[in-house]
Design a protein around this motif. Structure first.
Motif, PDB file in Angstrom:
ATOM      1  N   HIS A  31      16.976 -18.040 -11.201  1.00  0.00           N
ATOM      2  CA  HIS A  31      17.550 -18.630 -12.221  1.00  0.00           C
ATOM      3  C   HIS A  31      18.088 -20.107 -11.870  1.00  0.00           C
ATOM      4  CE1 HIS A  31      18.827 -19.442 -16.407  1.00  0.00           C
ATOM      5  NE2 HIS A  31      20.072 -19.855 -15.950  1.00  0.00           N
ATOM      6  N   GLY A  32      17.408 -21.244 -12.212  1.00  0.00           N
ATOM      7  CA  GLY A  32      18.071 -22.370 -11.920  1.00  0.00           C
ATOM      8  C   GLY A  32      17.444 -23.179 -10.778  1.00  0.00           C
ATOM      9  N   ASP A  33      16.429 -22.598  -9.826  1.00  0.00           N
ATOM     10  CA  ASP A  33      16.302 -22.948  -8.647  1.00  0.00           C
ATOM     11  C   ASP A  33      14.873 -23.941  -8.892  1.00  0.00           C
ATOM     12  OD1 ASP A  33      17.732 -21.490  -7.134  1.00  0.00           O
ATOM     13  OD2 ASP A  33      16.452 -19.927  -6.702  1.00  0.00           O
ATOM     14  N   ALA A  34      14.030 -23.722 -10.102  1.00  0.00           N
ATOM     15  CA  ALA A  34      12.946 -24.688 -10.195  1.00  0.00           C
ATOM     16  C   ALA A  34      12.466 -24.808 -11.610  1.00  0.00           C
ATOM     17  CB  ALA A  34      11.722 -23.766  -9.639  1.00  0.00           C
ATOM     18  N   LYS A  35      11.820 -26.165 -11.716  1.00  0.00           N
ATOM     19  CA  LYS A  35      11.234 -26.415 -13.107  1.00  0.00           C
ATOM     20  C   LYS A  35      10.043 -25.761 -13.206  1.00  0.00           C
ATOM     21  CE  LYS A  35      14.908 -28.735 -13.824  1.00  0.00           C
ATOM     22  NZ  LYS A  35      15.890 -27.858 -14.712  1.00  0.00           N
ATOM     23  N   ILE A  36       9.600 -24.834 -14.077  1.00  0.00           N
ATOM     24  CA  ILE A  36       8.528 -24.344 -14.524  1.00  0.00           C
ATOM     25  C   ILE A  36       7.723 -24.959 -15.585  1.00  0.00           C
ATOM     26  CG2 ILE A  36       7.203 -22.154 -14.772  1.00  0.00           C
ATOM     27  CD1 ILE A  36       8.923 -22.191 -12.189  1.00  0.00           C
ATOM     28  N   LEU A  37       6.512 -25.502 -15.407  1.00  0.00           N
ATOM     29  CA  LEU A  37       5.650 -26.158 -16.410  1.00  0.00           C
ATOM     30  C   LEU A  37       4.339 -25.333 -16.742  1.00  0.00           C
ATOM     31  CD1 LEU A  37       6.150 -29.708 -14.986  1.00  0.00           C
ATOM     32  CD2 LEU A  37       7.372 -28.750 -17.180  1.00  0.00           C
ATOM     33  N   ARG A  38       4.321 -24.936 -17.700  1.00  0.00           N
ATOM     34  CA  ARG A  38       3.037 -23.787 -18.026  1.00  0.00           C
ATOM     35  C   ARG A  38       2.049 -24.240 -18.963  1.00  0.00           C
ATOM     36  NH1 ARG A  38       5.286 -17.749 -16.411  1.00  0.00           N
ATOM     37  NH2 ARG A  38       3.175 -17.414 -16.507  1.00  0.00           N
ATOM     38  N   THR A  39       0.914 -24.265 -18.666  1.00  0.00           N
ATOM     39  CA  THR A  39      -0.300 -24.835 -19.453  1.00  0.00           C
ATOM     40  C   THR A  39      -1.437 -23.805 -19.317  1.00  0.00           C
ATOM     41  OG1 THR A  39      -1.546 -26.058 -17.595  1.00  0.00           O
ATOM     42  CG2 THR A  39       0.266 -27.282 -18.966  1.00  0.00           C
ATOM     43  N   PRO A  40      -2.506 -23.839 -20.098  1.00  0.00           N
ATOM     44  CA  PRO A  40      -3.476 -22.924 -20.070  1.00  0.00           C
ATOM     45  C   PRO A  40      -4.203 -23.336 -18.679  1.00  0.00           C
ATOM     46  CG  PRO A  40      -3.434 -23.529 -22.327  1.00  0.00           C
ATOM     47  CD  PRO A  40      -2.182 -24.311 -21.588  1.00  0.00           C
ATOM     48  N   GLY A  41      -4.363 -22.458 -17.955  1.00  0.00           N
ATOM     49  CA  GLY A  41      -5.231 -22.729 -16.841  1.00  0.00           C
ATOM     50  C   GLY A  41      -4.388 -23.471 -15.556  1.00  0.00           C
ATOM     51  N   GLY A  42      -3.110 -23.717 -16.004  1.00  0.00           N
ATOM     52  CA  GLY A  42      -2.375 -24.428 -14.959  1.00  0.00           C
ATOM     53  C   GLY A  42      -2.785 -25.875 -14.642  1.00  0.00           C
ATOM     54  N   HIS A  43      -3.470 -26.394 -15.574  1.00  0.00           N
ATOM     55  CA  HIS A  43      -3.741 -27.821 -15.451  1.00  0.00           C
ATOM     56  C   HIS A  43      -2.633 -28.591 -15.677  1.00  0.00           C
ATOM     57  CE1 HIS A  43      -7.715 -26.039 -15.103  1.00  0.00           C
ATOM     58  NE2 HIS A  43      -7.824 -25.699 -16.471  1.00  0.00           N
ATOM     59  N   VAL A  44      -2.806 -29.794 -14.996  1.00  0.00           N
ATOM     60  CA  VAL A  44      -2.072 -30.993 -15.179  1.00  0.00           C
ATOM     61  C   VAL A  44      -2.489 -31.710 -16.404  1.00  0.00           C
ATOM     62  CG1 VAL A  44      -1.050 -33.293 -14.179  1.00  0.00           C
ATOM     63  CG2 VAL A  44      -1.399 -31.163 -12.694  1.00  0.00           C
ATOM     64  N   THR A  45      -1.562 -31.717 -17.268  1.00  0.00           N
ATOM     65  CA  THR A  45      -1.792 -32.298 -18.594  1.00  0.00           C
ATOM     66  C   THR A  45      -0.917 -33.453 -18.728  1.00  0.00           C
ATOM     67  OG1 THR A  45      -0.040 -31.128 -19.896  1.00  0.00           O
ATOM     68  CG2 THR A  45      -2.171 -30.203 -19.618  1.00  0.00           C
ATOM     69  N   PRO A  46      -1.169 -34.360 -19.691  1.00  0.00           N
ATOM     70  CA  PRO A  46       0.023 -35.714 -20.046  1.00  0.00           C
ATOM     71  C   PRO A  46       1.327 -35.146 -19.953  1.00  0.00           C
ATOM     72  CG  PRO A  46      -2.157 -36.113 -21.187  1.00  0.00           C
ATOM     73  CD  PRO A  46      -2.239 -34.995 -20.700  1.00  0.00           C
ATOM     74  N   ASP A  47       1.634 -33.843 -20.715  1.00  0.00           N
ATOM     75  CA  ASP A  47       3.188 -33.341 -20.724  1.00  0.00           C
ATOM     76  C   ASP A  47       3.506 -32.790 -19.457  1.00  0.00           C
ATOM     77  OD1 ASP A  47       3.138 -33.899 -23.396  1.00  0.00           O
ATOM     78  OD2 ASP A  47       2.571 -31.953 -24.155  1.00  0.00           O
ATOM     79  N   THR A  48       2.735 -32.358 -18.838  1.00  0.00           N
ATOM     80  CA  THR A  48       3.147 -31.988 -17.280  1.00  0.00           C
ATOM     81  C   THR A  48       3.422 -32.836 -16.334  1.00  0.00           C
ATOM     82  OG1 THR A  48       0.901 -31.643 -16.586  1.00  0.00           O
ATOM     83  CG2 THR A  48       2.033 -29.481 -17.551  1.00  0.00           C
ATOM     84  N   VAL A  49       2.754 -34.059 -16.439  1.00  0.00           N
ATOM     85  CA  VAL A  49       3.058 -35.608 -15.777  1.00  0.00           C
ATOM     86  C   VAL A  49       4.520 -35.870 -16.073  1.00  0.00           C
ATOM     87  CG1 VAL A  49       2.488 -37.691 -15.319  1.00  0.00           C
ATOM     88  CG2 VAL A  49       0.647 -35.915 -15.444  1.00  0.00           C
ATOM     89  N   VAL A  50       4.584 -35.885 -17.521  1.00  0.00           N
ATOM     90  CA  VAL A  50       6.264 -36.282 -17.906  1.00  0.00           C
ATOM     91  C   VAL A  50       7.171 -35.323 -17.209  1.00  0.00           C
ATOM     92  CG1 VAL A  50       7.851 -36.320 -19.977  1.00  0.00           C
ATOM     93  CG2 VAL A  50       5.296 -37.384 -20.119  1.00  0.00           C
ATOM     94  N   GLY A  51       6.912 -33.897 -17.210  1.00  0.00           N
ATOM     95  CA  GLY A  51       7.889 -33.067 -16.842  1.00  0.00           C
ATOM     96  C   GLY A  51       7.879 -33.114 -15.389  1.00  0.00           C
ATOM     97  N   CYS A  52       6.931 -33.570 -14.573  1.00  0.00           N
ATOM     98  CA  CYS A  52       7.149 -34.132 -13.151  1.00  0.00           C
ATOM     99  C   CYS A  52       7.788 -35.082 -12.871  1.00  0.00           C
ATOM    100  CB  CYS A  52       5.783 -33.871 -12.466  1.00  0.00           C
ATOM    101  SG  CYS A  52       4.876 -32.259 -12.252  1.00  0.00           S
ATOM    102  N   VAL A  53       7.608 -36.255 -13.630  1.00  0.00           N
ATOM    103  CA  VAL A  53       8.456 -37.289 -13.467  1.00  0.00           C
ATOM    104  C   VAL A  53       9.956 -37.207 -13.663  1.00  0.00           C
ATOM    105  CG1 VAL A  53       8.691 -39.775 -14.285  1.00  0.00           C
ATOM    106  CG2 VAL A  53       6.273 -38.873 -13.796  1.00  0.00           C
ATOM    107  N   LEU A  54      10.023 -36.647 -15.004  1.00  0.00           N
ATOM    108  CA  LEU A  54      11.568 -36.441 -15.081  1.00  0.00           C
ATOM    109  C   LEU A  54      11.982 -35.334 -13.906  1.00  0.00           C
ATOM    110  CD1 LEU A  54      11.266 -35.841 -18.988  1.00  0.00           C
ATOM    111  CD2 LEU A  54      12.025 -37.862 -17.659  1.00  0.00           C
ATOM    112  N   GLY A  55      11.421 -34.596 -13.646  1.00  0.00           N
ATOM    113  CA  GLY A  55      12.016 -33.652 -12.552  1.00  0.00           C
ATOM    114  C   GLY A  55      12.208 -34.255 -11.258  1.00  0.00           C
ATOM    115  N   VAL A  56      11.440 -35.035 -11.051  1.00  0.00           N
ATOM    116  CA  VAL A  56      11.571 -35.957  -9.817  1.00  0.00           C
ATOM    117  C   VAL A  56      12.787 -36.792  -9.699  1.00  0.00           C
ATOM    118  CG1 VAL A  56      10.461 -37.585  -8.220  1.00  0.00           C
ATOM    119  CG2 VAL A  56       9.348 -35.718  -8.723  1.00  0.00           C
TER     120      VAL A  56
END
Length: 170
Positions: free
Chosen positions: A57-82
């Motif tokens: 708990h608290g170690d990582a940001k987890i972004l889940r999508t069908p297929g584990g594909h990078v979608t526009p929402d996951t890009v947003v999550g990655c940018v905010l995470g970084v």
């Protein structure tokens, strides 16, 4: 169905949540990814992202999508995470025996039509039978994104749902 009566449908989960909350040590976390990791992975219930990496708990940001594909929402999550949440490493992790790699969008849409009896107009599932090709394209998108390039290490892995092992593929 009356939306105000759905709580009964979730009673078992709410009871489990009360038991969890009684012993969970979740207070005081600041939202920073303590291990500096973000993972884009599939919504498949066979995947336990934190456990498979020895994280908690608290170690990582987890972004889940069908297929584990990078979608526009996951890009947003990655940018905010970084930029805001301490992410230094981004893992993209599709998995073996994934329904989203089992056929094309049209084949997946046919299954939705058969199951629902409805025409899924405007619905784009994002299926891709070239799972590794899609993974490489997703990695390229993240590695070249102007808000991510040079700011985080990005790598792709395939998770084997039968063995629990990760293999780095790109």
């Amino acid at each position: 169905m009356d939306d105000s009566t759905t709580t009964g449908d979730f009673a078992d989960l709410l009871e489990a949540n009360r038991r969890y909350a009684a012993t969970a040590d979740v207070a005081g976390f600041d939202g920073i990814a303590r291990a500096g990791v973000a993972m884009v992975t599939c919504m498949d219930s066979r995947i336990d992202p934190l456990a498979m990496l020895g994280l908690s708990h608290g170690d990582a940001k987890i972004l889940r999508t069908p297929g584990g594909h990078v979608t526009p929402d996951t890009v947003v999550g990655c940018v905010l995470g970084v930029h805001l949440l301490g992410v230094q490493r981004i893992m993209v992790v599709p998995h073996t025996r994934c329904a989203m790699a089992s056929g094309t969008d049209e084949e997946i849409l046919d299954r939705v039509r058969q199951a629902s009896g409805l025409e899924p107009e405007g619905f784009v599932p994002g299926a891709d039978p070239d799972q590794l090709g899609r993974l490489r394209a997703d990695l390229q998108l993240l590695r070249e994104h102007p808000l991510l390039a040079g700011r985080a290490t990005v790598a792709g892995f395939l998770y084997d749902v039968d063995s629990g092992l990760l293999t780095e593929v790109a």
